[in-house]
Design a protein around this motif. Structure first.
Motif, mmCIF file in Angstrom:
data_model
loop_
_atom_site.group_PDB
_atom_site.id
_atom_site.type_symbol
_atom_site.label_atom_id
_atom_site.label_comp_id
_atom_site.label_asym_id
_atom_site.label_seq_id
_atom_site.Cartn_x
_atom_site.Cartn_y
_atom_site.Cartn_z
ATOM 1 N N VAL A 28 7.380 2.796 4.245
ATOM 2 C CA VAL A 28 7.656 1.506 3.603
ATOM 3 C C VAL A 28 8.543 0.649 4.503
ATOM 4 O O VAL A 28 8.289 -0.540 4.709
ATOM 5 C CB VAL A 28 8.327 1.711 2.230
ATOM 6 C CG1 VAL A 28 8.768 0.377 1.641
ATOM 7 C CG2 VAL A 28 7.373 2.400 1.272
ATOM 8 N N VAL A 29 9.603 1.257 5.046
ATOM 9 C CA VAL A 29 10.518 0.512 5.913
ATOM 10 C C VAL A 29 9.791 0.004 7.158
ATOM 11 O O VAL A 29 9.927 -1.162 7.550
ATOM 12 C CB VAL A 29 11.722 1.391 6.309
ATOM 13 C CG1 VAL A 29 12.611 0.665 7.306
ATOM 14 C CG2 VAL A 29 12.520 1.783 5.066
ATOM 15 N N ALA A 68 7.082 14.856 0.918
ATOM 16 C CA ALA A 68 6.158 13.715 0.910
ATOM 17 C C ALA A 68 6.902 12.402 0.778
ATOM 18 O O ALA A 68 6.488 11.384 1.342
ATOM 19 C CB ALA A 68 5.151 13.871 -0.231
ATOM 20 N N LEU A 69 8.003 12.434 0.037
ATOM 21 C CA LEU A 69 8.729 11.198 -0.257
ATOM 22 C C LEU A 69 9.382 10.612 0.984
ATOM 23 O O LEU A 69 9.308 9.393 1.224
ATOM 24 C CB LEU A 69 9.787 11.479 -1.331
ATOM 25 C CG LEU A 69 10.645 10.301 -1.790
ATOM 26 C CD1 LEU A 69 9.777 9.207 -2.389
ATOM 27 C CD2 LEU A 69 11.695 10.769 -2.791
ATOM 28 N N VAL A 129 0.840 -1.203 0.000
ATOM 29 C CA VAL A 129 0.000 0.000 0.000
ATOM 30 C C VAL A 129 0.877 1.257 0.000
ATOM 31 O O VAL A 129 0.614 2.213 -0.745
ATOM 32 C CB VAL A 129 -0.938 -0.001 1.224
ATOM 33 C CG1 VAL A 129 -1.642 1.345 1.361
ATOM 34 C CG2 VAL A 129 -1.970 -1.117 1.087
ATOM 35 N N ALA A 130 1.932 1.266 0.801
ATOM 36 C CA ALA A 130 2.823 2.424 0.855
ATOM 37 C C ALA A 130 3.524 2.637 -0.487
ATOM 38 O O ALA A 130 3.668 3.779 -0.947
ATOM 39 C CB ALA A 130 3.850 2.244 1.970
ATOM 40 N N LEU A 190 17.174 -9.079 -3.607
ATOM 41 C CA LEU A 190 16.553 -8.681 -2.348
ATOM 42 C C LEU A 190 15.098 -8.265 -2.469
ATOM 43 O O LEU A 190 14.458 -7.991 -1.455
ATOM 44 C CB LEU A 190 17.378 -7.558 -1.727
ATOM 45 C CG LEU A 190 18.750 -8.061 -1.249
ATOM 46 C CD1 LEU A 190 19.741 -6.927 -1.152
ATOM 47 C CD2 LEU A 190 18.621 -8.762 0.085
ATOM 48 N N GLY A 191 14.560 -8.217 -3.673
ATOM 49 C CA GLY A 191 13.140 -8.025 -3.835
ATOM 50 C C GLY A 191 12.718 -6.600 -4.137
ATOM 51 O O GLY A 191 13.489 -5.653 -3.964
ATOM 52 N N PRO A 192 11.458 -6.422 -4.571
ATOM 53 C CA PRO A 192 10.999 -5.100 -5.024
ATOM 54 C C PRO A 192 10.909 -4.055 -3.918
ATOM 55 O O PRO A 192 11.244 -2.891 -4.144
ATOM 56 C CB PRO A 192 9.610 -5.401 -5.618
ATOM 57 C CG PRO A 192 9.177 -6.685 -4.975
ATOM 58 C CD PRO A 192 10.436 -7.469 -4.760
ATOM 59 N N GLY A 193 10.439 -4.447 -2.724
ATOM 60 C CA GLY A 193 10.333 -3.470 -1.645
ATOM 61 C C GLY A 193 11.681 -2.964 -1.196
ATOM 62 O O GLY A 193 11.912 -1.755 -1.063
#
Length: 274
Positions: free
Chosen positions: A64-65, A56-57, A19-20, A116-119
């Motif tokens: 996300v973390v 905002a970023l 979602v984030a 390590l993946g998309p996130g």
């Protein structure tokens, strides 16, 4: 007590992190694309909207973390690896700065996102670009846009198919192909930022606020071909070469590091002697 170790798989991406990421990407798309829909009197000013985008970023990246930690996808060892990879990427970027688009950091982002993946890749892309901007003095209104573009670039590598099955030459060829296409995509996205902040020039490829979207897109494609195609080509070629030549040992090293770190290791309890 027996510890079940992972086999170097990507860091898991839970629903809250998804979602984030969707929210950050939606804000980023709006930030890049709003000038195309603006009227002539809108007063285009990416230099003025950049601080708002950056403001905002940063909290969204923290979100996300935190979401990945809450979903048991990111622990202290993963955060440490994030710092190491970001530092290496930031150090690699100046090596090719200003030389026909030759930027060796891109191949590292591809391989890191894959393992390590998309996130993890999304956060790594932003942190690396932020660190390199501080290192090279490249802080300016363009920085949050570069952070987003690199985040998407690295995240895309983590979304490629077969992370648990595809290995060897086939995987390297896939990563090289992705690196080439994504190198052009990165340059095109950043061109959209630069192109819209210099409207009104006496040129057939200039951005014209308020013109039909189709007409501006035709000019934009001509602008990309005229101004940055050579840079994007250099970036793509170097990414291909580095991926195919040193990609295999680096992939093994990254997977060995994630396996030894044992992110998300599950702990089970059994009777003595088991």
């Amino acid at each position: 007590m027996n510890e079940v170790r992972r086999r170097g798989r990507p860091v898991r991406l839970g629903p809250r992190a998804i979602v984030a990421l969707v929210l950050i990407s939606a804000i980023g798309i709006a930030a890049f694309g709003w000038p195309l829909l603006a009227d002539r009197d809108s007063g285009l000013a990416h230099a003025q909207d950049a601080p708002w985008l950056f403001a905002a970023l940063l909290p969204l990246l923290v979100g996300v973390v935190v979401a990945m930690i809450a979903d048991a996808g990111l622990d202290a060892k993963a955060v440490a690896m994030l710092g190491v990879l970001a530092a290496v990427g930031a150090a690699l970027r100046p090596l090719g700065a200003g030389t026909a688009g030759l930027e060796p950091m891109f191949f590292l982002m591809v391989l890191s996102g894959r393992v390590l993946g998309p996130g993890f890749g999304f956060v790594l892309g932003s942190v690396t670009m932020f660190a390199s901007a501080l290192l090279t003095g490249g802080v300016g209104p363009w920085m949050p846009f570069q952070m987003l573009s690199m985040s998407w670039f690295t995240m895309g590598a983590g979304l490629l198919p077969g992370p648990d099955r595809l290995r060897g030459r086939g995987e390297l060829l896939m990563l090289a192909a992705y690196g080439a296409v994504a190198s052009f995509a990165y340059g095109t996205i950043m061109n959209l930022y630069g192109w819209t902040i210099v409207p009104g020039l006496a040129s057939g490829i200039s951005f014209r606020p308020g013109d039909p979207l189709g007409d501006n897109l035709v000019r934009f494609l001509a602008y990309c071909a005229t101004t940055s195609l050579g840079w994007d080509l250099g970036r793509a070629v170097l990414t291909i070469v580095l991926t195919l030549t040193v990609g295999a040992p680096l992939l093994k090293a990254l997977r060995r590091a994630t396996r030894r770190a044992s992110f998300e290791a599950q702990v089970t309890f059994g009777a003595p002697g088991e």
